[in-house]
Scaffold this motif. Sequence first.
Motif, short mmCIF file in Angstrom:
data_model
loop_
_atom_site.label_atom_id
_atom_site.label_comp_id
_atom_site.label_asym_id
_atom_site.label_seq_id
_atom_site.Cartn_x
_atom_site.Cartn_y
_atom_site.Cartn_z
N THR A 120 0.78 -1.27 -0.10
CA THR A 120 0.07 -0.05 0.34
C THR A 120 0.79 1.32 -0.36
O THR A 120 1.72 1.42 1.36
CB THR A 120 -1.35 -0.06 0.97
N MET A 121 0.25 2.25 -0.85
CA MET A 121 1.92 3.29 -1.44
C MET A 121 0.62 4.68 -0.91
O MET A 121 -0.77 4.42 -1.29
CB MET A 121 2.18 4.21 -2.27
N THR A 122 0.67 5.89 0.17
CA THR A 122 -0.52 6.71 0.65
C THR A 122 0.46 8.08 0.44
O THR A 122 1.69 7.55 0.15
CB THR A 122 -0.39 6.69 2.04
N LEU A 123 -0.23 9.23 0.26
CA LEU A 123 0.29 10.62 -0.07
C LEU A 123 0.67 10.88 0.94
O LEU A 123 0.13 11.22 2.38
CB LEU A 123 -0.36 11.14 -0.92
N TRP A 124 2.20 11.56 1.56
CA TRP A 124 2.83 12.48 2.04
C TRP A 124 2.47 13.40 1.05
O TRP A 124 3.71 14.37 1.05
CB TRP A 124 4.17 12.12 2.67
N PHE A 125 1.59 14.43 1.73
CA PHE A 125 1.01 16.08 0.90
C PHE A 125 2.96 16.77 1.24
O PHE A 125 2.69 17.26 0.31
CB PHE A 125 -0.57 16.23 2.06
N ALA A 126 2.84 16.53 2.89
CA ALA A 126 3.53 17.86 2.77
C ALA A 126 4.80 17.72 1.61
O ALA A 126 5.63 18.77 1.97
CB ALA A 126 4.01 17.79 4.54
N LYS A 127 5.52 16.22 1.74
CA LYS A 127 6.93 16.29 1.40
C LYS A 127 6.73 15.92 -0.07
O LYS A 127 7.70 15.68 -1.10
CB LYS A 127 7.47 15.57 1.70
N ASN A 128 5.07 15.91 -1.12
CA ASN A 128 4.47 15.35 -2.06
C ASN A 128 6.16 14.10 -2.61
O ASN A 128 6.32 13.63 -3.35
CB ASN A 128 5.20 16.56 -3.67
N MET A 129 5.20 12.84 -1.74
CA MET A 129 5.63 11.23 -1.08
C MET A 129 4.99 10.51 -0.98
O MET A 129 4.25 11.03 -0.34
CB MET A 129 7.27 12.07 -0.36
N GLY A 130 5.10 9.83 -1.54
CA GLY A 130 4.66 8.23 -1.96
C GLY A 130 4.84 7.82 -0.02
O GLY A 130 6.63 7.58 -0.74
N VAL A 131 4.69 6.75 0.43
CA VAL A 131 5.03 6.37 1.90
C VAL A 131 4.14 4.98 1.50
O VAL A 131 2.99 4.73 0.97
CB VAL A 131 4.80 6.81 2.83
N LEU A 132 4.65 3.89 1.17
CA LEU A 132 4.59 2.70 1.23
C LEU A 132 5.62 0.91 2.08
O LEU A 132 6.16 1.25 2.56
CB LEU A 132 4.91 1.72 0.00
N PHE A 133 4.40 0.81 2.39
CA PHE A 133 4.47 -0.01 3.36
C PHE A 133 4.55 -1.72 3.24
O PHE A 133 3.19 -1.72 2.69
CB PHE A 133 3.93 0.09 4.55
N GLY A 134 5.32 -2.68 3.57
CA GLY A 134 4.92 -4.37 3.64
C GLY A 134 5.03 -4.65 1.75
O GLY A 134 4.98 -4.40 0.63
N GLY A 135 3.16 -5.84 1.89
CA GLY A 135 3.83 -6.38 0.72
C GLY A 135 3.91 -7.73 0.72
O GLY A 135 4.13 -8.33 1.79
N VAL A 136 3.56 -8.82 -0.03
CA VAL A 136 3.87 -9.58 -0.55
C VAL A 136 4.29 -10.48 -1.78
O VAL A 136 4.04 -9.63 -2.95
CB VAL A 136 2.55 -10.90 0.08
N THR A 137 5.41 -10.67 -1.40
CA THR A 137 6.22 -11.65 -2.79
C THR A 137 5.73 -13.60 -3.22
O THR A 137 6.22 -13.98 -2.19
CB THR A 137 7.62 -11.45 -2.95
N ASP A 138 5.00 -13.74 -4.21
CA ASP A 138 4.46 -14.37 -4.32
C ASP A 138 5.98 -15.42 -5.25
O ASP A 138 5.83 -15.02 -6.62
CB ASP A 138 3.21 -15.43 -4.99
N GLU A 139 6.02 -16.51 -4.92
CA GLU A 139 6.83 -17.59 -6.30
C GLU A 139 6.00 -18.44 -6.57
O GLU A 139 6.48 -19.18 -5.74
CB GLU A 139 8.09 -17.87 -5.33
#
Length: 689
Positions: free
Chosen positions: A326-345
Amino acid sequence: MAKKKSGKDVSKATAKAAKKAKVAQKVERKDKKKATKPKDEEEDDQDLEGILDKMQREWEEAHRVTEELVEGPPSRRANATLTPCPSGNHLWCIGGEFFGDDGKAYFYNDVFRYSPEKDEWRKFVSQTCPGPRSAHAVVASPAAGGKLYLFGGEFSSLYQNSFHHYRDFWCFDIATHSWDRIDTKVRPAARSGHRMAMWKHYVILFGGFYDPGLRTNYLNDLWLFDTQEYKWRPVEFKDAERKPSPRSGFSFLPTAEGILLHGGYCKEYAKGHRPVGVMLDDTWFLRMTLNVAAEGKALADPLTLKWERRKRPSTAYAPSLRSGCTMTLWFAKNMGVLFGGVTDEDTSEETLESVFHNDLYGYQISGNGRWVSMMLKRPKKKPGGSGKKQKPAVTIARPAYVDEEDNEGDSNSDENDGNEEPSNKRPADPVPEKHKAVNADPEVDPDDPNISTPMPRYNAMLAVLRNTLYIYGGIFERGSREYTLDDFYSLQLDKMDRYVCLKDSGIVIPTTGDEESSEDDGDDADDDDEEDEEGDDEGAPSETPAPMQPSVDEDMHEDDDATAEAPALSQAEKEALRSKAAAFMGVMKDSARSAEDVLSTPLPGETLTMFYARSREYWTQKAHGSSGNRGKQLRRDGFALAEERYGVYKPILEEVENILAEAGLDEEDMRKGAAAGPAGQSGQSRNRR
């Protein structure tokens, strides 16, 4: 002497008198009608304000909102939305789903508001509101005191026998906490897993998926909703223009110049093969320009939109390939912040190896875009400190933080080391005993900020409010089990010192070793038995054992090719068989079926060979329990049981295949569906969509 009136004057006077009498009669009739008129009709004519007042009261009753102070964040759920408030320091959480251990699916339509200053959650309930749903999209607008716009999502029956995709559009007024449905003739198709972003006074919608039951159809259409004109319209691009491929579960962040799109997930379908999940890591930018009309001329299109694909930056800070991040917007820095996820093999048709992440990344949107480091910072040591390590004041053990430069092997080891993670059962009180025992390790450095990192997960709900990141829930998997989390964390992005656990998760996830040890032992024992049997056969003539196993395969293929004519059925028998086939198709989607029933039941399009290959271990164990044979003879007995079971279902399967053929599926599509295996058994979670 007076003159006599002429005849003309007499006729005028008579006409005048008659006219006056006629008017008097008309007034008399009107008064009489008014006197006999029902009282309620007279009130309706005279009291128009009363009618409007009554309508207003009815509207207020339908939109009456109940506000309730609740303890902690919402109950365990996935695929909800967490949205920063555009007109205050709040977070809004809407909807979601939860799949219990009993196989039942629960969907929600409640609205929660979190206030960080008070650390309190409030729940808002209204009679007029969207239906229960998950995988919908919500976007915020600061106009008119603040609005939240919601579109789409999905809902299923209690046992997931049927699914429904929404295509309704709602507006939540933040000032009054009330919902209003926006109905338009032109609107996007029903979907889930899509994303929306707010750009100026436009709601931008892209992508998602629609799952009618046979296969998942992914979308890449783009829609605009004008909040001033209350109209939807699709955006058409030329065939030669580049645009993102169909997908769902991507990141969609608004900026001053347009909208950033990153990543996502889709499935590839090929005839004769099972569906394969595809993780996407491409980045696109939708450049948007407001056109200004020349003086005295009307604009053909007020907006110009163009997709631009960004190059993948060659930096060590870019995240590894994954989905569910999931990436959400950090408006003050005009930056996307991404956390976690899953890699499937996706190593084979039977196994899906997954690596879960809990790392944090930043993406600077301006310019060509680039990934930046978001490592937690260790506090500076005070001079004169003893340097002695103390027990940390952490109440729950979590896996060590995964550094973005760690290799894949380290990620696996981190996942396996998280033996003290939460469990699926949610007791009234957390179970801290086990966690405290782990944290009692004197070698743990209390100053290490990485011990505060949340456990790995995917599909977490993220939002940045001012300079603080909030993380709620998500999904973690251990073996074939899914665990929906309900913990709640915050992190000050301008300090990057450590995560603060605002609410612990009360679930305890069993360790990998505990879950698999008995299975491993059983496998070893089976291997030993087979080796013993082979050892016993070493003294026998070489031609004796050789045909044993091939004969099983030959029997299977002979059965696949058998074309014995079945006796013709009467009309009543055909109708009864069609009813059984329809009921069978419904049972196939029932998630409450036991694992034994799933394994022992063949699928449409599945030949005897495919059925036995999928359920070989089950039939071998069943044969061993009844016959006591071992080795190759045991496998022959198992195949005989599978063949018998397949024969029982064969007429129903053929009728199901007829139904699917009428729906447009050919033989290859059915084989492909059978190759994918029953729902939930192929390792592909319904959240991988």
